[in-house]
Every structure is written in C-alpha cells, then in structure tokens.
Design a protein around this motif. Sequence first.
Motif, short mmCIF file in Angstrom:
data_model
loop_
_atom_site.label_atom_id
_atom_site.label_comp_id
_atom_site.label_asym_id
_atom_site.label_seq_id
_atom_site.Cartn_x
_atom_site.Cartn_y
_atom_site.Cartn_z
N LYS A 36 0.91 -1.35 -0.07
CA LYS A 36 0.20 0.12 -0.15
C LYS A 36 0.69 1.51 -0.24
O LYS A 36 0.68 2.27 -0.73
N HIS A 37 1.97 1.25 0.78
CA HIS A 37 2.92 2.35 1.00
C HIS A 37 3.44 2.57 -0.35
O HIS A 37 3.91 3.85 -0.84
N LEU A 38 3.84 1.65 -1.26
CA LEU A 38 4.34 1.60 -2.36
C LEU A 38 3.45 2.23 -3.35
O LEU A 38 4.02 2.95 -4.28
N GLN B 90 4.01 5.56 -5.34
CA GLN B 90 3.83 5.48 -7.00
C GLN B 90 3.00 6.77 -7.43
O GLN B 90 3.16 7.47 -8.52
N GLY B 91 1.95 6.93 -6.65
CA GLY B 91 1.16 8.11 -6.88
C GLY B 91 1.63 9.35 -6.93
O GLY B 91 1.52 10.27 -7.63
N GLN B 92 2.67 9.64 -5.79
CA GLN B 92 3.17 10.76 -5.60
C GLN B 92 4.05 10.98 -6.69
O GLN B 92 4.60 12.39 -7.13
N GLN B 93 4.67 9.85 -7.31
CA GLN B 93 5.94 10.13 -8.19
C GLN B 93 4.98 10.53 -9.25
O GLN B 93 5.63 11.34 -10.31
N ALA B 94 3.85 9.94 -9.84
CA ALA B 94 3.11 10.49 -11.09
C ALA B 94 2.72 11.92 -10.82
O ALA B 94 2.80 12.87 -11.97
N ASP B 95 2.53 12.46 -9.57
CA ASP B 95 2.10 13.79 -9.65
C ASP B 95 3.32 14.51 -9.65
O ASP B 95 3.23 15.84 -10.39
N LEU B 96 4.31 14.19 -9.31
CA LEU B 96 5.68 15.24 -9.30
C LEU B 96 6.15 14.96 -10.95
O LEU B 96 6.48 16.15 -11.18
N GLN B 97 5.64 13.89 -11.66
CA GLN B 97 5.82 14.12 -13.19
C GLN B 97 5.03 14.97 -13.64
O GLN B 97 5.47 15.78 -14.68
#
Length: 473
Positions: free
Chosen positions: A78-80, A84-91
């Motif tokens: 779940k943490h992963l 990943q969602g945070q990484q997509a937002d940053l992208q």
Amino acid sequence: MTDQSELDQLATAELQRLQRQHRGLQLDLRGLLEEKAKRLKKQNHMINVLQVEHQKLKEEIKTLEGGTHARKNTYREKHLGTLQGQQADLQRVLQNERTNLWELEGHIRKMEKEIDALRRNEVPDNCYKDTICKVQKSVVKLENRLDVVNKKCSDVLTENSKMRDAINHMLQDRANFNDMWQSMVTQFNEGKKFIMDLIDQSTLAFDQREELCNKLSVLKDRNENDKVMHIQEMREMQRRLEHDAKLQKFFDIKGQKRLNPELEQRELDKKQNQKENYERQLLEYKEIIEKIKLLYGEEDAERLVAQFKRQEDENFALFNYVNELSHEVEVLNDSTQELQDEIERQKSEQTEKELKLKTEALDYLNAEKERIEQLAEETREKKRTLSIRLEQLLKGIEDIFRQLACDDAPILNVLSTKTFLTVHNVKLFIGVIERRVNLIISAINIEDNSNKILARKDRVPKFNIRESAKTKN
C-alpha cells in the motif's frame, strides 16, 4: 527646432524605457531559469532517492516472500502504491513547469525581435528634420487651399440660402392668402346662416301669434256666452220677483175688509157688470171655441187648450231663441270687428318689424359684401404679384439649372416622367443644383488659384499648429 528637439527627447525616452524593460525581462528570465534549475535538481535528486528506495523495497519483497511477514508485505505494498501516485504527480508538475518555461522563452524571443525592429526603424536626425519641414509646408499649402474653397463654398451657400428664404416667403404668402380666403368664405356662410335663422324666427313668431289669436277668440266667445246666459238667468229671476210682488200686493188688497156701503154697492155693481161682461165674454169665447173646434175638427176643449198652450210655448221659445241669436250675432259681429282691427294692427306691426329687420340685415350683408369684395380684390392683387415673383424665381432657377447642365436623372427617378419646374418640385431642382455646384467646386483647379494667392505675402495666412491641435482636442 523646438519641435525636433521634443521629438528627439520623446524618441530617446521611449528607447530608454524599452531598454529598461528589456533588462528587467532578462533579469526575470535569468532568475526564473535559476529557480527552474534548482527545482529540476531537487526533483532529479528526489527521483534518484525514490528509485533507490524502490530497488530496496523490491529486494526486501523478494526476501520477505516467505510468508512470515504477510501483513508487513501488504502494508508495504500500500505504501508503495501511494509513493507511485506521488511520483506520477511530481511528473505532471515537472511537465507543467517545462511548458511554462517554454512559453516564457517564446515571450523573451518575441521581445528581442521587437527591440531589433525598433532599432532598425530608427531615423537619422537629418532625415527627420527634412520630413518635418516637408510636412509643415504641405500643411500650410493645404490650409490655404482649404481657406479658398471654404470662401467660395460660403458664397454659394449664401446665395442658396437667400433663394430658399425667398421661396419659403412666397409659399408662406400663398398659405396666408388661402387662410384669408377660407376665413372670408366662412364669414359669408355665417351671414347666410344668420339670415336664415332670422327668417325662421319670424315665421315661428307669426305662427305663435296666429295660435294665440285663435285661443283669444275662443275665450272671448266663451265669455260672451257665459255673459248672455247670466243675463237671461237674471231676467228670469227679476220677472219671478216682480210676479211674486204683484201677487203679494193683490193678496194684501184682497185681504182688507170694506166698511163703506156705497163702496160696497159700487163694488157690487162693478162685479155685476163684470159678471155680465164675463158672461158675454164667455159666450164669445164659447163661440170662438166652437169655431176653433170646427176649424181644427177637435171636440175636446182640453186637448185644444193643451195644443194651444204648447203652440204658444213653442212660439215664445222660438221668439226667445231668435232674440238670443240676434244678440249673439251682434256680439260676434262686434268681436269679429275688434279681432279684425287687432289682426290688421298686428299685421302692420309685424310687417314693419320684418321690413326693418330685413333692411338692417340687407344693409349689414351689403356692407360685409363690399368689405369682403375689397379684401378679396386686395388678396387677388397680392396673389398676382406673388405669382409673378414666384414665376420669375422659378424661371431663374430653371435658367441656372440649364446653365449648369445639371443631370435630371434624379428628378426623373422621383417623378417618373419629364416635367417642368413647379412649386411642388422646386426643392428637387435646388438639391440637384447644390450637388452640381459642389461637384464644380471640387473640380476647379485649386492648385493654380492657391499659387496665385500665395504669390502675395500679405495674403498668406499664418497658422499655429499647436493652437489648432489644442482647439481640435
């Protein structure tokens, strides 16, 4: 020189303003690029850290796949997912920042192009001065031309306004004449109506007088009849009173006692003589009755007496009736004579009144007729003079129309047929003349006239460009 220095100052001030703006934009671009570079470094460092953590997590997942740490694995999964969602937002944020940076670079390039264009469009001082001198000369020349054209146009417009005023004045005179004529006709009709009203009133008064005379005659007849009946009743009462008085006197005399024997003897003799006379008369009456019986063939004396009394009563009644009729005839003749005299008097008075009223009305109408005829003659004379003036003006307008060789196509379009100049279509001709005059003025060689005018120095008008610009503003 002052204008040139002002223009130079304005150009230098504008150039300095653009240079300052350019430097400010360059500084803003540099700061923005530095800030974007810092953000990119941070984001790249964060991406590297996340990738390292991701690798570590994968290794831990591989080591922990044995099943003893199932709950920890689910939590880490779940943490992963969140990471990943945070990484997509940053992208996405990184992509937006790159787009903004690209747009800013485009604006910077556009401003640099504008600055280069301004630098290329810079004019040298000599060319700028020559241009200003040429413009001033052309302005002076055009203002002189405008002055000449305005003067000529003002003269033409003044003549047109005078002609319009004259035409409007004549039209107003015509309208005044029509109003006066209508008012005179109205007054004449009112006079005729007044005369007819007087005739109707006199006829009505005569009819009323005849009716009142008839009623008066009826009332007089009734009064006379009542008077005759009253007189007859009074006579009858008087006769009865006299008869009663005689009877009373007779009874009084008969009721007295006679004490004188001689008188009694005389009375007896008298009575004897009367008795003899009565007997003789009775015999005579009997003889007469017998003769009457023989004459009438009736034996009954009572019937003869009754018939005789009836005949006597009828004769007396006829006599009274004839007397009454004769009296009534006399009364009626008197009243008729009085009424005829009254009628003649009323007729004479009425005739005099009618004659007087008719004479006064006729005098008034004759005076009004003379006044109206005089006024009509004056108005006809005015109309004649105005018509002559109007014809002269129309003829002058038509001559101007022909001399200017005006085009009659607009008039034909309005009137549909070729027609002559009249009061109703004079405005169309004047409009065509005005347009033709404007065309002629615009076609005149103004340049030659302006050169002739400018040949004299005292005719050159002095214009102040600044004052004219201020007045226009």
